[in-house]
Design a protein around this motif. Structure first.
Motif, PDB file in Angstrom:
ATOM      1  N   VAL A  14       0.840  -1.204   0.000  1.00 33.84           N
ATOM      2  CA  VAL A  14       0.000   0.000   0.000  1.00 33.84           C
ATOM      3  C   VAL A  14       0.869   1.247   0.000  1.00 33.84           C
ATOM      4  CG1 VAL A  14      -1.685   1.326   1.322  1.00 33.84           C
ATOM      5  CG2 VAL A  14      -1.966  -1.137   1.078  1.00 33.84           C
ATOM      6  N   GLU A  15       1.982   1.221   0.714  1.00 35.93           N
ATOM      7  CA  GLU A  15       2.886   2.374   0.727  1.00 35.93           C
ATOM      8  C   GLU A  15       3.446   2.648  -0.663  1.00 35.93           C
ATOM      9  OE1 GLU A  15       4.612   2.292   5.313  1.00 35.93           O
ATOM     10  OE2 GLU A  15       5.665   1.209   3.721  1.00 35.93           O
ATOM     11  N   VAL A  16       3.776   1.586  -1.404  1.00 35.44           N
ATOM     12  CA  VAL A  16       4.259   1.764  -2.776  1.00 35.44           C
ATOM     13  C   VAL A  16       3.169   2.402  -3.634  1.00 35.44           C
ATOM     14  CG1 VAL A  16       5.006   0.556  -4.867  1.00 35.44           C
ATOM     15  CG2 VAL A  16       5.942  -0.107  -2.643  1.00 35.44           C
ATOM     16  N   LEU A  17       1.948   1.899  -3.496  1.00 37.59           N
ATOM     17  CA  LEU A  17       0.841   2.462  -4.273  1.00 37.59           C
ATOM     18  C   LEU A  17       0.613   3.921  -3.897  1.00 37.59           C
ATOM     19  CD1 LEU A  17      -1.508   2.153  -6.242  1.00 37.59           C
ATOM     20  CD2 LEU A  17      -2.919   1.380  -4.310  1.00 37.59           C
ATOM     21  N   ARG A  18       0.650   4.209  -2.589  1.00 45.69           N
ATOM     22  CA  ARG A  18       0.439   5.585  -2.162  1.00 45.69           C
ATOM     23  C   ARG A  18       1.479   6.522  -2.754  1.00 45.69           C
ATOM     24  NH1 ARG A  18       2.033   9.918  -0.259  1.00 45.69           N
ATOM     25  NH2 ARG A  18       0.732  11.210   1.086  1.00 45.69           N
ATOM     26  N   GLU A  19       2.720   6.089  -2.805  1.00 40.71           N
ATOM     27  CA  GLU A  19       3.786   6.910  -3.382  1.00 40.71           C
ATOM     28  C   GLU A  19       3.516   7.205  -4.846  1.00 40.71           C
ATOM     29  OE1 GLU A  19       8.626   6.649  -4.223  1.00 40.71           O
ATOM     30  OE2 GLU A  19       7.664   5.220  -2.875  1.00 40.71           O
ATOM     31  N   LEU A 282     -11.756  -2.597   6.489  1.00 41.93           N
ATOM     32  CA  LEU A 282     -10.371  -2.533   6.007  1.00 41.93           C
ATOM     33  C   LEU A 282     -10.163  -3.438   4.802  1.00 41.93           C
ATOM     34  CD1 LEU A 282      -7.531  -1.464   6.291  1.00 41.93           C
ATOM     35  CD2 LEU A 282      -7.092  -3.244   8.005  1.00 41.93           C
ATOM     36  N   ARG A 283     -10.689  -4.650   4.867  1.00 46.30           N
ATOM     37  CA  ARG A 283     -10.563  -5.551   3.716  1.00 46.30           C
ATOM     38  C   ARG A 283     -11.226  -4.944   2.475  1.00 46.30           C
ATOM     39  NH1 ARG A 283      -8.991 -10.817   5.023  1.00 46.30           N
ATOM     40  NH2 ARG A 283      -9.023 -11.278   7.265  1.00 46.30           N
ATOM     41  N   GLY A 284     -12.395  -4.371   2.686  1.00 40.58           N
ATOM     42  CA  GLY A 284     -13.090  -3.762   1.554  1.00 40.58           C
ATOM     43  C   GLY A 284     -12.321  -2.594   0.977  1.00 40.58           C
ATOM     44  N   ALA A 285     -11.761  -1.774   1.877  1.00 40.95           N
ATOM     45  CA  ALA A 285     -10.999  -0.614   1.405  1.00 40.95           C
ATOM     46  C   ALA A 285      -9.770  -1.042   0.630  1.00 40.95           C
ATOM     47  CB  ALA A 285     -10.605   0.265   2.591  1.00 40.95           C
ATOM     48  N   VAL A 286      -9.028  -2.026   1.162  1.00 40.84           N
ATOM     49  CA  VAL A 286      -7.820  -2.496   0.473  1.00 40.84           C
ATOM     50  C   VAL A 286      -8.187  -3.137  -0.862  1.00 40.84           C
ATOM     51  CG1 VAL A 286      -5.895  -4.129   0.583  1.00 40.84           C
ATOM     52  CG2 VAL A 286      -6.486  -2.761   2.595  1.00 40.84           C
ATOM     53  N   ALA A 287      -9.273  -3.925  -0.855  1.00 34.68           N
ATOM     54  CA  ALA A 287      -9.693  -4.576  -2.099  1.00 34.68           C
ATOM     55  C   ALA A 287     -10.085  -3.565  -3.165  1.00 34.68           C
ATOM     56  CB  ALA A 287     -10.853  -5.525  -1.823  1.00 34.68           C
ATOM     57  N   SER A 288     -10.601  -2.414  -2.729  1.00 37.36           N
ATOM     58  CA  SER A 288     -11.034  -1.402  -3.704  1.00 37.36           C
ATOM     59  C   SER A 288      -9.864  -0.639  -4.318  1.00 37.36           C
ATOM     60  CB  SER A 288     -11.984  -0.398  -3.031  1.00 37.36           C
ATOM     61  OG  SER A 288     -11.273   0.509  -2.187  1.00 37.36           O
ATOM     62  N   LEU A 289      -8.689  -0.722  -3.703  1.00 37.33           N
ATOM     63  CA  LEU A 289      -7.569   0.105  -4.155  1.00 37.33           C
ATOM     64  C   LEU A 289      -7.134  -0.228  -5.571  1.00 37.33           C
ATOM     65  CD1 LEU A 289      -5.369   0.197  -0.921  1.00 37.33           C
ATOM     66  CD2 LEU A 289      -6.984   1.915  -1.747  1.00 37.33           C
ATOM     67  N   THR A 290      -7.111  -1.506  -5.914  1.00 35.73           N
ATOM     68  CA  THR A 290      -6.622  -1.875  -7.246  1.00 35.73           C
ATOM     69  C   THR A 290      -7.545  -1.338  -8.340  1.00 35.73           C
ATOM     70  OG1 THR A 290      -7.733  -4.027  -7.010  1.00 35.73           O
ATOM     71  CG2 THR A 290      -5.398  -3.919  -6.438  1.00 35.73           C
ATOM     72  N   GLY A 291      -8.856  -1.439  -8.103  1.00 38.20           N
ATOM     73  CA  GLY A 291      -9.785  -0.905  -9.096  1.00 38.20           C
ATOM     74  C   GLY A 291      -9.692   0.598  -9.218  1.00 38.20           C
ATOM     75  N   LEU A 555       1.993   3.005 -11.901  1.00 35.82           N
ATOM     76  CA  LEU A 555       0.748   2.823 -11.165  1.00 35.82           C
ATOM     77  C   LEU A 555       0.214   1.406 -11.330  1.00 35.82           C
ATOM     78  CD1 LEU A 555      -1.053   6.197 -11.930  1.00 35.82           C
ATOM     79  CD2 LEU A 555      -0.572   5.313  -9.647  1.00 35.82           C
ATOM     80  N   GLY A 556       0.265   0.910 -12.552  1.00 32.86           N
ATOM     81  CA  GLY A 556      -0.197  -0.449 -12.802  1.00 32.86           C
ATOM     82  C   GLY A 556       0.618  -1.483 -12.054  1.00 32.86           C
ATOM     83  N   ALA A 557       1.932  -1.281 -12.011  1.00 36.80           N
ATOM     84  CA  ALA A 557       2.800  -2.208 -11.294  1.00 36.80           C
ATOM     85  C   ALA A 557       2.511  -2.176  -9.794  1.00 36.80           C
ATOM     86  CB  ALA A 557       4.265  -1.870 -11.557  1.00 36.80           C
ATOM     87  N   ALA A 558       2.255  -0.970  -9.249  1.00 38.67           N
ATOM     88  CA  ALA A 558       1.951  -0.858  -7.826  1.00 38.67           C
ATOM     89  C   ALA A 558       0.632  -1.566  -7.498  1.00 38.67           C
ATOM     90  CB  ALA A 558       1.880   0.607  -7.418  1.00 38.67           C
ATOM     91  N   ALA A 559      -0.366  -1.396  -8.362  1.00 42.19           N
ATOM     92  CA  ALA A 559      -1.638  -2.071  -8.145  1.00 42.19           C
ATOM     93  C   ALA A 559      -1.480  -3.581  -8.256  1.00 42.19           C
ATOM     94  CB  ALA A 559      -2.670  -1.572  -9.156  1.00 42.19           C
ATOM     95  N   ALA A 560      -0.677  -4.028  -9.211  1.00 43.54           N
ATOM     96  CA  ALA A 560      -0.432  -5.461  -9.364  1.00 43.54           C
ATOM     97  C   ALA A 560       0.272  -6.024  -8.134  1.00 43.54           C
ATOM     98  CB  ALA A 560       0.397  -5.712 -10.620  1.00 43.54           C
ATOM     99  N   GLY A 561       1.210  -5.243  -7.565  1.00 44.99           N
ATOM    100  CA  GLY A 561       1.894  -5.693  -6.363  1.00 44.99           C
ATOM    101  C   GLY A 561       0.942  -5.856  -5.194  1.00 44.99           C
ATOM    102  N   LEU A 562      -0.082  -4.999  -5.125  1.00 44.73           N
ATOM    103  CA  LEU A 562      -1.057  -5.100  -4.042  1.00 44.73           C
ATOM    104  C   LEU A 562      -1.926  -6.344  -4.194  1.00 44.73           C
ATOM    105  CD1 LEU A 562      -2.184  -3.727  -1.530  1.00 44.73           C
ATOM    106  CD2 LEU A 562      -3.689  -2.391  -3.010  1.00 44.73           C
ATOM    107  N   ARG A 563      -2.175  -6.746  -5.433  1.00 38.01           N
ATOM    108  CA  ARG A 563      -3.014  -7.935  -5.647  1.00 38.01           C
ATOM    109  C   ARG A 563      -2.338  -9.220  -5.188  1.00 38.01           C
ATOM    110  NH1 ARG A 563      -4.689  -5.099 -10.393  1.00 38.01           N
ATOM    111  NH2 ARG A 563      -2.989  -6.004 -11.616  1.00 38.01           N
ATOM    112  N   THR A 564      -1.029  -9.197  -5.033  1.00 38.77           N
ATOM    113  CA  THR A 564      -0.308 -10.417  -4.649  1.00 38.77           C
ATOM    114  C   THR A 564      -0.301 -10.646  -3.137  1.00 38.77           C
ATOM    115  OG1 THR A 564       1.829  -9.261  -4.478  1.00 38.77           O
ATOM    116  CG2 THR A 564       1.207 -10.136  -6.639  1.00 38.77           C
TER     117      THR A 564
END
Length: 567
Positions: A14-19, A282-291, A555-564
């Protein structure tokens, strides 16, 4: 929640995505930009206000944000639940302009720093009645159980846009959204837009149906429950508060909201129940981040496409100018009008070219006289050539700029970029063109000197004059008849043949061809440098409105990293 190492992995992702979200820029004013900017800002707010703080402090008190429509009675409800006047209530709208966070004194350390809502300064003490934008007021209360805090938010449909934005931001920071509505307004569109967002993100929601006439409870409550099911919130509890007179302190009678208070106290006192609510949100919020990140990726691609189209329009305009200059150098355009007249003066008589087809012998005599005799003055011809070349270069320079501006005015994002194109520094473009042509003519003369290194050649050049030989070379470089018609063809043809025969007699036929090609190439080279400098003004402005080229990829790479990883 998952194991500690799983949470740490999620925090890192999430920190990577936020950056990357913070770094992202959407500078071009394309049609979808306002919505994308709003989505980016709200995503960044939720990351800072809720997702990262909650991931880093899973044992922090549950935060219930009390939100709803104007006049729904939010502040009155909060004051009634805690048994004190902690939030301003009244008939004037809006009443709550700065949020109020009510907490148990033992939980103060969780909220006095910047763990959550870092963009809002903390204020303490009683409400003075003065607006304090950009703040959240901390209000300790012994009557509120430890482990839970209530945040009274501004109206979600406030007439003040800043209040609406803040309300939306605070709702995204909630572990639990306590939505307050009334029997008269529970079906309004604005709250349901936010409720659908809450459902999409998995946010825990509870509904308080306020000011319900007792005779209408059996009709309104089932209808509201049906609407919640249709919008993806079938498990959201509904608490009804009947329409009733307030007590002397402006609070609700205890019995009117007893069920709600009991539910909140039970939730605050049951660590497992709190964990369930926090985990759901929290789960819902994190799950929504990639979309949501994918929406930003799409917006970044739109920015890149718009940038490429604007850059392509500028490039095409100046490439067209280059092509027109190249064509003008070889299609006979530069031998029209004044140049033709000065050429006839240069060789002595216009009658000669009108009769050029009468006898080949006259060609030989004229060439011999030109080589052996004293050449006529070259100033007029040189000036005519200079003027013609300068006019060709300047016209196409200005045309390229005008074409670029015209294209940008109609392309997405173009008008704003065009307004930022810097003014030309230094001299007028016409002055630069004049200087360029003089430089080129000097290069042609230097080419004549360089090619005429042999003694015999030097003698012939000396007899005729370097300037005159240079002019003949310029004529040969430009003398193609593709663009001329009628009598001009014969004149230009005579120009080309006579000038080339003179030069061949001095340098040889292959050397003349090479020299003419070099002269044309050098003029194009100088023209391209001039046009590149002019195009750079447009591209400089475009660069100021351009996101990093790898933004969408990062951005795409950060979102992909969160999905893992998983919470």
């Amino acid at each position: 929640m998952g194991a500690d190492r799983d949470v740490e992995a999620v925090v890192s992702a999430v920190e990577v995505l936020r950056e990357e979200v913070e770094r992202a820029r959407l500078p071009l004013d394309v049609p979808g930009r306002p919505a994308a900017e709003t989505a980016r800002r709200r995503l960044l707010d939720q990351l800072d206000d809720y997702v990262l703080p909650r991931l880093r402090s899973l044992d922090a008190p549950l935060l219930a944000v009390v939100g709803g429509s104007t006049g729904a009675g939010k502040s009155t409800l909060v004051n009634s639940v805690v048994g004190g006047s902690v939030s301003r209530a009244g008939v004037l709208r809006p009443t709550t302009t700065s949020p109020v966070l009510v907490h148990h004194p033992e939980d103060r350390h969780w909220f006095e720093g910047e763990r959550i809502l870092p963009g809002l300064a903390r204020v303490t003490g009683a409400d003075t009645g003065e607006d304090q934008p950009g703040t959240v007021r901390l209000a300790p209360s012994d009557t509120l159980p430890a482990g839970m805090a209530l945040l009274d938010a501004p109206d979600i449909d406030s007439v003040v846009s800043a209040n609406r934005e803040l309300a939306t931001q605070l709702l995204s920071a909630a572990d639990l959204w306590l939505f307050v509505t009334t029997a008269a307004r529970y079906a309004d569109a604005v709250p349901w837009d936010l409720l659908r967002t809450a459902a999409d993100r998995g946010t825990a929601v509870a509904i308080v149906l306020d000011r319900v006439p007792p005779e209408a409870v059996d009709e309104i409550r089932p209808h509201l429950a049906s609407m919640l099911r249709e919008q993806g919130l079938p498990t959201a509890p509904i608490f009804t508060v009947p329409e009733t007179a307030l007590d002397g302190d402006g609070r609700l009678p205890a019995e009117s909201f007893a069920r709600l208070r009991s539910w909140l106290e039970a939730l605050a006192g049951d660590a497992r129940a709190r964990d369930i609510v926090v985990s759901q949100t929290l789960r819902g919020a994190v799950a929504s981040l990639t979309g949501r990140a994918a929406e930003l990726v799409a917006a970044s691609h739109e920015q890149q496409d718009a940038r490429d189209e604007l850059a392509g329009a500028a490039t095409a305009a100046f490439e067209d100018a280059h092509r027109r200059v190249a064509d003008g150098m070889t299609n006979g355009t530069l031998l029209r009008g004044e140049v033709l007249a000065r050429w006839q003066e240069f060789v002595g008589t216009g009658e000669f070219f009108r009769q050029v087809e009468s006898t080949i012998g006259r060609w030989r005599d004229r060439i011999a006289a030109a080589v052996k005799g004293t050449p006529p003055p070259a100033e007029g011809l040189g000036e005519a050539l200079h003027t013609g070349v300068a006019a060709l270069l300047l016209a196409n320079l200005e045309s390229a700029g005008s074409d670029t501006a015209r294209s940008w005015r109609r392309l997405p994002g173009g008008p704003a970029v065009l307004a930022g194109v810097p003014a030309r520094e230094g001299s007028h473009p016409g002055t630069d063109v004049e200087r360029l042509v003089r430089d080129w003519q000097g290069d042609v003369l230097e080419l004549v000197r360089t090619e005429g290194q042999g003694r015999r050649t030097n003698a012939r050049i000396a007899a005729y004059g370097v300037n005159a030989i240079g002019l003949l070379l310029m004529l040969v470089a430009f003398a193609q008849t593709g663009g001329l018609v009628g009598a001009e063809i014969g004149i230009a043809g005579g120009t080309s043949v006579l000038a080339q025969r003179v030069l061949e007699a001095i340098f040889g036929d292959q050397a003349v061809r090479d020299m003419a090609a070099k002269a044309r190439a050098r003029l194009l080279e100088l023209a391209d440098d001039l046009y590149a400098a002019e195009r750079a003004r447009f591209l400089e402005a475009l660069a100021e409105h351009t996101a990093p080229e790898d933004q969408a990829q990062r951005l795409g790479a950060a979102a992909a990293g969160l999905r893992t990883v998983s919470v």
